[in-house]
Design a protein around this motif. Structure first.
Motif, PDB file in Angstrom:
ATOM      1  N   GLN A 133      50.516  38.759  39.732  1.00  0.00           N
ATOM      2  CA  GLN A 133      49.089  39.445  39.906  1.00  0.00           C
ATOM      3  C   GLN A 133      48.610  39.517  41.230  1.00  0.00           C
ATOM      4  O   GLN A 133      48.043  40.545  41.911  1.00  0.00           O
ATOM      5  CB  GLN A 133      48.034  38.499  39.313  1.00  0.00           C
ATOM      6  N   VAL A 134      49.338  38.408  42.124  1.00  0.00           N
ATOM      7  CA  VAL A 134      48.859  38.676  43.686  1.00  0.00           C
ATOM      8  C   VAL A 134      49.803  39.634  44.228  1.00  0.00           C
ATOM      9  O   VAL A 134      49.018  40.457  45.274  1.00  0.00           O
ATOM     10  CB  VAL A 134      49.000  37.155  44.235  1.00  0.00           C
ATOM     11  N   ASP A 135      50.743  39.765  44.040  1.00  0.00           N
ATOM     12  CA  ASP A 135      51.730  41.127  44.288  1.00  0.00           C
ATOM     13  C   ASP A 135      51.241  42.141  44.062  1.00  0.00           C
ATOM     14  O   ASP A 135      50.940  43.270  44.871  1.00  0.00           O
ATOM     15  CB  ASP A 135      53.046  40.799  43.714  1.00  0.00           C
ATOM     16  N   LYS A 136      50.706  42.405  42.678  1.00  0.00           N
ATOM     17  CA  LYS A 136      49.891  43.609  42.398  1.00  0.00           C
ATOM     18  C   LYS A 136      48.598  43.990  43.118  1.00  0.00           C
ATOM     19  O   LYS A 136      48.309  45.158  43.515  1.00  0.00           O
ATOM     20  CB  LYS A 136      49.563  43.539  40.970  1.00  0.00           C
ATOM     21  N   ALA A 137      47.956  43.041  43.505  1.00  0.00           N
ATOM     22  CA  ALA A 137      46.770  42.793  44.210  1.00  0.00           C
ATOM     23  C   ALA A 137      46.992  43.548  45.875  1.00  0.00           C
ATOM     24  O   ALA A 137      46.153  44.123  46.403  1.00  0.00           O
ATOM     25  CB  ALA A 137      45.996  41.584  44.474  1.00  0.00           C
ATOM     26  N   SER A 138      48.310  43.259  46.283  1.00  0.00           N
ATOM     27  CA  SER A 138      48.499  43.589  47.629  1.00  0.00           C
ATOM     28  C   SER A 138      47.722  42.964  48.614  1.00  0.00           C
ATOM     29  O   SER A 138      47.346  43.626  49.693  1.00  0.00           O
ATOM     30  CB  SER A 138      48.557  45.335  47.739  1.00  0.00           C
ATOM     31  N   ASP A 145      45.691  44.527  39.529  1.00  0.00           N
ATOM     32  CA  ASP A 145      45.303  45.888  39.574  1.00  0.00           C
ATOM     33  C   ASP A 145      43.802  46.244  40.022  1.00  0.00           C
ATOM     34  O   ASP A 145      43.711  47.185  40.605  1.00  0.00           O
ATOM     35  CB  ASP A 145      45.826  46.551  38.257  1.00  0.00           C
ATOM     36  N   ALA A 146      43.149  45.409  39.298  1.00  0.00           N
ATOM     37  CA  ALA A 146      41.599  45.605  39.736  1.00  0.00           C
ATOM     38  C   ALA A 146      41.466  45.594  41.048  1.00  0.00           C
ATOM     39  O   ALA A 146      40.464  46.417  41.719  1.00  0.00           O
ATOM     40  CB  ALA A 146      40.878  44.940  38.937  1.00  0.00           C
ATOM     41  N   PHE A 147      41.827  44.472  41.596  1.00  0.00           N
ATOM     42  CA  PHE A 147      41.802  44.508  42.979  1.00  0.00           C
ATOM     43  C   PHE A 147      42.347  45.543  43.961  1.00  0.00           C
ATOM     44  O   PHE A 147      41.821  46.008  44.853  1.00  0.00           O
ATOM     45  CB  PHE A 147      42.503  43.052  43.583  1.00  0.00           C
ATOM     46  N   ALA A 148      43.638  45.908  43.685  1.00  0.00           N
ATOM     47  CA  ALA A 148      44.274  47.008  44.058  1.00  0.00           C
ATOM     48  C   ALA A 148      43.801  48.354  44.001  1.00  0.00           C
ATOM     49  O   ALA A 148      43.811  49.218  44.772  1.00  0.00           O
ATOM     50  CB  ALA A 148      45.642  47.125  43.738  1.00  0.00           C
ATOM     51  N   SER A 189      45.688  48.652  52.511  1.00  0.00           N
ATOM     52  CA  SER A 189      44.362  47.997  52.638  1.00  0.00           C
ATOM     53  C   SER A 189      43.515  47.742  51.209  1.00  0.00           C
ATOM     54  O   SER A 189      42.679  48.628  50.866  1.00  0.00           O
ATOM     55  CB  SER A 189      43.441  48.461  53.502  1.00  0.00           C
ATOM     56  N   THR A 190      43.856  46.796  50.611  1.00  0.00           N
ATOM     57  CA  THR A 190      43.212  46.748  49.017  1.00  0.00           C
ATOM     58  C   THR A 190      42.012  45.834  49.061  1.00  0.00           C
ATOM     59  O   THR A 190      41.856  44.966  50.202  1.00  0.00           O
ATOM     60  CB  THR A 190      44.439  46.504  48.177  1.00  0.00           C
ATOM     61  N   GLY A 191      41.096  45.767  48.348  1.00  0.00           N
ATOM     62  CA  GLY A 191      40.290  45.150  47.993  1.00  0.00           C
ATOM     63  C   GLY A 191      38.872  45.069  48.864  1.00  0.00           C
ATOM     64  O   GLY A 191      38.772  46.200  49.577  1.00  0.00           O
TER      65      GLY A 191
END
Lengths: 194, 436
Positions: free
Chosen positions: B47-52, B226-229, B236-238
């Motif tokens: 999940q943390v990877d997906k959030a980038s 995914d929601a974060f990304a 530059s996500t989130g």
């Protein structure tokens, strides 16, 4: 005969016990000693050296690297005035000049009555309240000259004793537990909760 | 554009008692940890990877990638870097004082994902109130069963120690931080190894993450990577916490969706910076802490985006934006920033130890009216010794990046305001009002 009080010796032993290697407790113990004496005395450094297993010279050598550790006596209130970029843009140098004049002590000096030591600080991370100062590591800002004079009066009169502990006292909350993840106590608790 | 993205890490701060366990639990606190414990550590890492999630300390290294470097070993440590000292940066200060449980919950989640059973939060010593609140939160978290043996009835155990710093900017550099945590002077370690994941605390594999990075984890686990990304753009996500200071109407912290919000929004929007103080004129701004090269009005429409700011020749760094207006003397500003580096240089490397002091002296003599015609070239020459070529990102001649960060403000000020330097030299002093 230890220089640290019995109570602080006990605290010190508890602090040492939460680190995998006892030298890690060196800086926390310096803060603890400053909390007792207001500054880091040679006698306290000898105690700390023994507690963490290094020489007093190594304690001194480490302590002198850090701005917050005072190996010379300081006043009851250490006024750290930030003059870094964000505070400078809001007139920090004018404030510092005023403080020096008002207290009659230049940067690095302590007033004759031992009440105040003036320091020029690097950014204290209080830039949304610039110019800011810390008194014994408690924040005040934004401050102008009149605001500082009131603050100094309040400090002198002891009206801020609750918010501003005496110099050296950093954290008034102590750790209430030991280590659990690998201890027998922890295993018992795991039994109880699972 | 100011998007309607809801705050992720500052949502709780509308409450005056946001630092207490009671408020934390009443506002969804420790739900992220419960969710994480119901997952495998691998699934949390995924999940943390997906959030980038990019590290929020300053270097902007992807948190997930940092984690994947951790060498498998019997003893590993997680160290949270809360030694925030980059001038004009005050976001971690806010997070430890106002939402310490969020920092702790994020730390526990990270420790679980990494399989670590001992973590440290290194808190800047000057944050006395922050430390009290962190220590209280740590005590309460043990009491609540979120720390210690068998967390929330699971087989996962973690001990957390809140460790005080003692006042040294350099301890924000992760290897210097580890030295300090080992009870030594804060001297950065020689690289390689570049990452503490190889050799860290007590020589053991260690991950060092920033306070704000940790604070994002409860939300990411609860809402999914995914929601974060989906917030932000590209890498530059989130959202990110921006610290705005200097000559604006409304200094303060603002949590904004990355990339989509621009520097113009941050500085001028009525709900954010509110424009230049007293209707003045923007002269220059620092986009990401004083280690970053300066920008001018031409850069206002850049997004708060790590890649875009990097491509434009600076960095988003620690997320702190300092605004200088028409009343600011750039020589004085560059001098004060350089003086900071001179005071905070640890003294190990000659170019940094000597160069920072010389640069400060030369800038001061220009500001005080004793500058010489050759001083601008001399400044650039010393800068070149610290960061050969004065390019961006800078080349390094020192053990850590403190040295190579020193030329940023000097080279920017000379490049953008050469005439102002020359006026100082010609007229024998500063043409601006004394303070700024």
């Amino acid at each position: 005969m230890a220089h640290l009080s019995d109570e602080n010796m006990e605290r010190a032993r508890r602090l040492v016990a939460v680190y995998p290697e006892r030298r890690s407790a060196l800086i926390p113990l310096c803060h603890l000693a400053q909390g007792q004496d207001g500054w880091l005395t040679p006698e306290a450094m000898e105690d700390i050296a023994e507690l963490v297993g290094v020489t007093p010279a190594e304690v001194y050598g480490t302590a002198t690297f850090y701005d917050m550790l005072h190996t010379e006596p300081v006043g009851r209130h250490v006024i750290a005035v930030c003059t870094n970029i964000a505070c400078m843009l809001e007139g920090a140098y004018e404030l510092l000049e005023h403080i020096e004049e008002h207290l009659g002590a230049r940067v690095g000096q302590t007033t004759e009555d031992g009440e105040f030591t003036v320091e020029e600080a690097e950014c204290l991370a209080g830039c949304d309240a610039a110019p800011c100062v810390q008194v014994n590591h408690r924040f005040f800002g934004p401050l102008d000259s009149a605001g500082f004079d009131r603050l100094a009066d309040d400090l002198r009169a002891g009206r801020l004793a609750g918010e501003v502990p005496r110099h050296g006292v950093l954290c008034r909350v102590e750790r209430s537990v030991g280590l659990e993840a690998s201890s027998a106590e922890g295993a018992e608790r795991r039994e109880r909760t699972s | 554009m100011i998007t309607g993205a809801a705050p992720i890490i500052t949502a709780r701060l509308v409450h005056g008692d946001s630092h207490t366990l009671e408020r934390y639990l009443a506002t969804g606190g420790y739900e992220g940890l419960r969710a994480a414990l119901a997952m495998t550590p691998e699934a949390v890492r995924e999940q943390v990877d997906k959030a980038s999630l990019l590290g929020r300390g300053g270097a902007g290294f992807p948190a997930g990638r940092k984690w994947s470097m951790l060498r498998k070993a019997e003893i590993t440590y997680l160290v949270v870097n809360g030694d925030e000292s980059e001038p004009a940066t005050f976001k971690d200060h806010l997070l430890v004082e106002r939402d310490p449980h969020q920092v702790i919950e994020g730390t526990i989640i990270a420790a679980y994902a990494l399989g670590v059973s001992q973590a440290f939060i290194f808190c800047r010593g000057e944050f006395a109130l922050g430390m009290e609140r962190l220590q209280q939160a740590c005590n309460d978290a043990y009491e609540h069963g979120a720390l210690g043996a068998g967390i929330f009835g699971s087989s996962f155990s973690l001990d957390l120690v809140v460790h005080p710093g003692a006042g040294a900017y350099i301890c924000g550099e992760e290897t210097a931080l580890l030295e300090s945590l080992e009870g030594k002077r804060g001297f950065p370690r020689i690289k390689p190894p570049y990452f503490p994941a190889v050799i860290g605390l007590y020589g053991a594999p260690t991950v060092v993450n920033n306070i704000e990075t940790m604070s994002n984890l409860p939300w990411i686990v609860t809402n999914g990577g995914d929601a974060f990304a989906a917030l932000g753009h590209g890498s530059s996500t989130g959202t990110r916490l921006f610290a705005l200071s200097g000559r604006v109407e409304r200094t303060g912290w603002y949590e904004l969706e990355m990339s989509k919000t621009t520097f113009r929004d941050l500085i001028y929007d009525a709900s954010l910076g509110g424009g230049i103080r007293g209707g003045g004129e923007l002269k220059a701004f620092i986009p990401g802490g004083v280690s970053a090269p300066w920008f001018g009005p031409d850069h206002l429409d850049l997004g708060l985006d790590q890649e875009a700011v990097g491509a434009a020749g600076s960095m988003l760094g620690s997320g702190s934006v300092v605004v200088m207006d028409h009343t600011t003397c750039v020589v004085r500003a560059a001098w004060r920033i350089t003086r900071f580096f001179a005071r905070e240089s640890c003294g190990q490397c000659t170019p940094c130890r000597e160069g920072s002091g010389w640069l400060e002296k030369i800038l001061l003599r220009i500001e005080e009216g004793n500058g010489r015609d050759a001083d601008l070239d001399l400044l650039m020459d010393v800068c070149d010794n610290l960061a050969p070529g004065i390019s961006w990102p800078p080349q390094q001649t020192t053990i850590c990046v403190l040295g190579s960060s020193i030329p940023s403000s000097i080279a920017s000020a000379i490049r953008m305001f050469r005439d102002e330097f020359l006026v100082h030299v010609k007229e024998g002093g500063c043409p601006m009002a004394p303070s700024r």
